[in-house]
Write a protein that holds these residues in place. Structure first.
Motif, mmCIF file in Angstrom:
data_model
loop_
_atom_site.group_PDB
_atom_site.id
_atom_site.type_symbol
_atom_site.label_atom_id
_atom_site.label_comp_id
_atom_site.label_asym_id
_atom_site.label_seq_id
_atom_site.Cartn_x
_atom_site.Cartn_y
_atom_site.Cartn_z
ATOM 1 N N ARG A 134 56.649 63.927 33.630
ATOM 2 C CA ARG A 134 57.481 64.757 32.764
ATOM 3 C C ARG A 134 58.191 63.888 31.732
ATOM 4 N N GLN A 135 58.699 64.532 30.708
ATOM 5 C CA GLN A 135 59.337 63.811 29.609
ATOM 6 C C GLN A 135 60.545 63.002 30.086
ATOM 7 N N GLN A 190 55.901 63.420 26.536
ATOM 8 C CA GLN A 190 55.777 64.865 26.742
ATOM 9 C C GLN A 190 55.301 65.132 28.162
ATOM 10 N N ASP A 191 55.608 66.320 28.676
ATOM 11 C CA ASP A 191 55.122 66.710 29.998
ATOM 12 C C ASP A 191 53.596 66.776 29.981
#
Length: 239
Positions: A52-53, A96-97
């Motif tokens: 995840r971010q 980014q995810d």
């Protein structure tokens, strides 16, 4: 019929040449995994991790020159990292995810030789909002080594009041050795300083400046003007 069999054989060979897949699953209570694998010729292996971010992805590769990895983010055509140009270590704040693929492969003479080449890959995923110490991967060093122990070390000044653990991999025939020493600059985690001996020359694997001189049966080593190590000859080449 012969043509059909040839086509099937070619198709089978192509299938075997595809990347081997390793899904990265962290054991409960941990944030890192260590892999000890082998590649030969055109073999490749992909390590897939979901991030995840809010994460930092940390990767360390220990291998001969000629073993490389690239990191690919889901939905992006170009790699976000290439160890061939950027070096064997990565600490990436995840942009980014999504799914991230770590693609390992051989290049140059190692690829052409066709012989099996071992490598070790350490993958860690941590909270990007944690303190800087937590973002440093707990680098486990080589799984196979010829000797281990401790050497004198210090940070920022002369004197060797501390002892830092080490692991060493030797090639006695060529008078070469790679020594992984627990870096005194880090506390709470292990991150190795990797020094490489070739003949009578010591250098840092990651390119940091090294000053090394002999004193009796020891090496006095200064790295980047900050880390200092007292390494006996016996630690490097035995005896």
């Amino acid at each position: 019929m012969t043509l059909m069999l040839s086509a099937l054989a070619a198709s089978s060979a192509m299938a075997r040449s595809g990347p081997q897949l390793q899904r990265v699953v962290f054991a409960q209570g941990t944030q890192s995994e260590y892999y000890d694998h082998t590649l030969a010729g055109g073999d490749t292996r992909d390590y897939v991790v979901n991030a995840r971010q809010a994460h930092t992805l940390a990767i360390s590769l220990h291998a001969s020159s000629g073993v490389y990895f690239t990191v690919h983010a889901q939905g992006r055509a170009r790699p976000v990292f290439d160890s061939m140009t950027d070096g064997p270590r990565l600490e990436l704040r995840v942009p980014q995810d999504g799914r991230y693929t770590i693609h390992t492969h051989l290049a140059g003479a190692l690829r052409q030789s066709g012989r099996p080449v071992p490598y070790q890959l350490h993958i860690a995923l941590t909270d990007a909002d944690a303190g800087s110490t937590r973002r440093v991967p707990a680098d486990t060093g080589p799984a196979r080594y010829d000797a281990s122990g401790s050497v004198g070390c210090t940070l920022g000044h002369s004197g060797f009041e501390r002892q830092c653990g080490f692991r060493v991999v030797r090639n006695l025939r060529q008078r070469k050795a790679d020594i992984w020493i627990a870096n005194p600059a880090y506390s709470g985690v292990i991150r190795y300083r990797v020094l490489q001996l070739t003949g009578n020359t010591l250098r840092d694997r990651d390119g940091d400046p090294v000053s090394a001189r002999r004193q009796d049966d020891n090496w006095l080593v200064d790295v980047a003007g900050r880390e200092h190590y007292l390494i006996p000859d016996a630690a490097l080449l035995g005896g």
